[in-house]
Design a protein around this motif. Sequence first.
Motif, mmCIF file in Angstrom:
data_model
loop_
_atom_site.group_PDB
_atom_site.id
_atom_site.type_symbol
_atom_site.label_atom_id
_atom_site.label_comp_id
_atom_site.label_asym_id
_atom_site.label_seq_id
_atom_site.Cartn_x
_atom_site.Cartn_y
_atom_site.Cartn_z
ATOM 1 N N HIS A 182 0.844 -1.193 0.000
ATOM 2 C CA HIS A 182 0.000 0.000 0.000
ATOM 3 C C HIS A 182 0.883 1.248 0.000
ATOM 4 O O HIS A 182 2.090 1.174 0.222
ATOM 5 N N ARG A 183 0.284 2.385 -0.254
ATOM 6 C CA ARG A 183 1.023 3.651 -0.218
ATOM 7 C C ARG A 183 1.376 4.009 1.220
ATOM 8 O O ARG A 183 0.540 3.930 2.121
ATOM 9 N N SER A 184 2.603 4.427 1.438
ATOM 10 C CA SER A 184 3.032 4.857 2.770
ATOM 11 C C SER A 184 2.811 6.348 2.985
ATOM 12 O O SER A 184 2.802 6.818 4.132
ATOM 13 N N ASP A 185 2.631 7.098 1.894
ATOM 14 C CA ASP A 185 2.392 8.532 1.989
ATOM 15 C C ASP A 185 0.896 8.809 1.862
ATOM 16 O O ASP A 185 0.114 7.949 1.464
ATOM 17 N N ASP A 186 0.480 10.023 2.211
ATOM 18 C CA ASP A 186 -0.907 10.414 2.037
ATOM 19 C C ASP A 186 -1.222 10.440 0.546
ATOM 20 O O ASP A 186 -0.576 11.162 -0.221
ATOM 21 N N SER A 187 -2.222 9.682 0.163
ATOM 22 C CA SER A 187 -2.440 9.425 -1.256
ATOM 23 C C SER A 187 -3.919 9.430 -1.604
ATOM 24 O O SER A 187 -4.712 8.712 -0.980
#
Length: 364
Positions: A182-187
Amino acid sequence: MNFTRFGRPAVIAVVAALALSSCASNESATPASTEGAASALTGTLTGAGSSAQGSAQEAWIAAFQTANPDVTVNYDPSGSGAGRETFIGGGSDFAGSDSYLKDEELAGTFAACAPGSSAVDLPVYISPIAVIFNVEGVKDLNLDSDTLAKIFKGEITTWNDPAIAALNPKATLPATAITAVHRSDDSGTTKNFTDYLFQTAPDVWTDAPADPFPLQSGEGAKGTSGVVDAVTNGVGTIGYADASKAGDLGVAKIKVGDKFVGYTADAAAAVVADSPLVEGRDKSDLAIKINRLTTDPTHYPLVLVSYAVVCTEYADAAQGELVKAYVSYMAGSDGQSVAASAGGAAPLSTELADKVSAVLATIK
């Protein structure tokens, strides 16, 4: 990585040709340059945000600057959340975001905007979200939303799990452990992906959609490229990314009604065309509430709408004119054709494009 006016020569050549070939198709949304008339636009424009828009932005910048040689456009594909923060703080002239502004963001102030004005969300990019996977010996994969939700919650942990096997009776599924990326940054891509799970698998996925991935399960990777790299280089991996970045990875079909459906630009566009605007917002704000619950197999509900977040009035009127010209190009028929060629984006419907054009006409 920043995209600037000095983009790759091959991209510039292809996109410039596309822009010139379609220059008469939508006069109101074409950059200020026509045959025999030099562009009067000048200055530097800065944007940041959606990495899903990355391929389209690179192509848009190349074409726009070909038509307007005295304009420099910089775009940092830092992710939707980071892009909105940068714009709110005055570090950019617009944001690219795969999720529309939150109510609490709208209640605040925007440093680039004139006092007393606010910001709005304008759709410029529609794309399917691909469920990408890398499993040895598996080329085709069917998943329904309950099974997909359980995979990303960490409740289904091996590829030969009975739930996956039941959906794929002809596949030889290994006992390999699943790594869900999954994305680790706000996405905004995460927000759209989790919104799909939240709406279509409510008994399994109970976390409300948001830019940060809500769970500690799986493996995190930064940006669209980070997720694609992690899935590509891993073993037994699965993730989600803008379809333009899927490359040679396996892409799962998702269940819509009684059929398993692969993504297409047309199927993504069809869902958006049938979805209403978000209620209770300013009439100039064109945020869309995507209908994820469709059972029409000609629709692909795992889709994102990516926005240009802009001021209704800019503190610097000259910057406002640059933003207006660039976003008009992005949302116009020329820009939409370029985005489709560069990243497989689905075009805005005529009705939606007209709404975007009408809002842009009021921006100062």
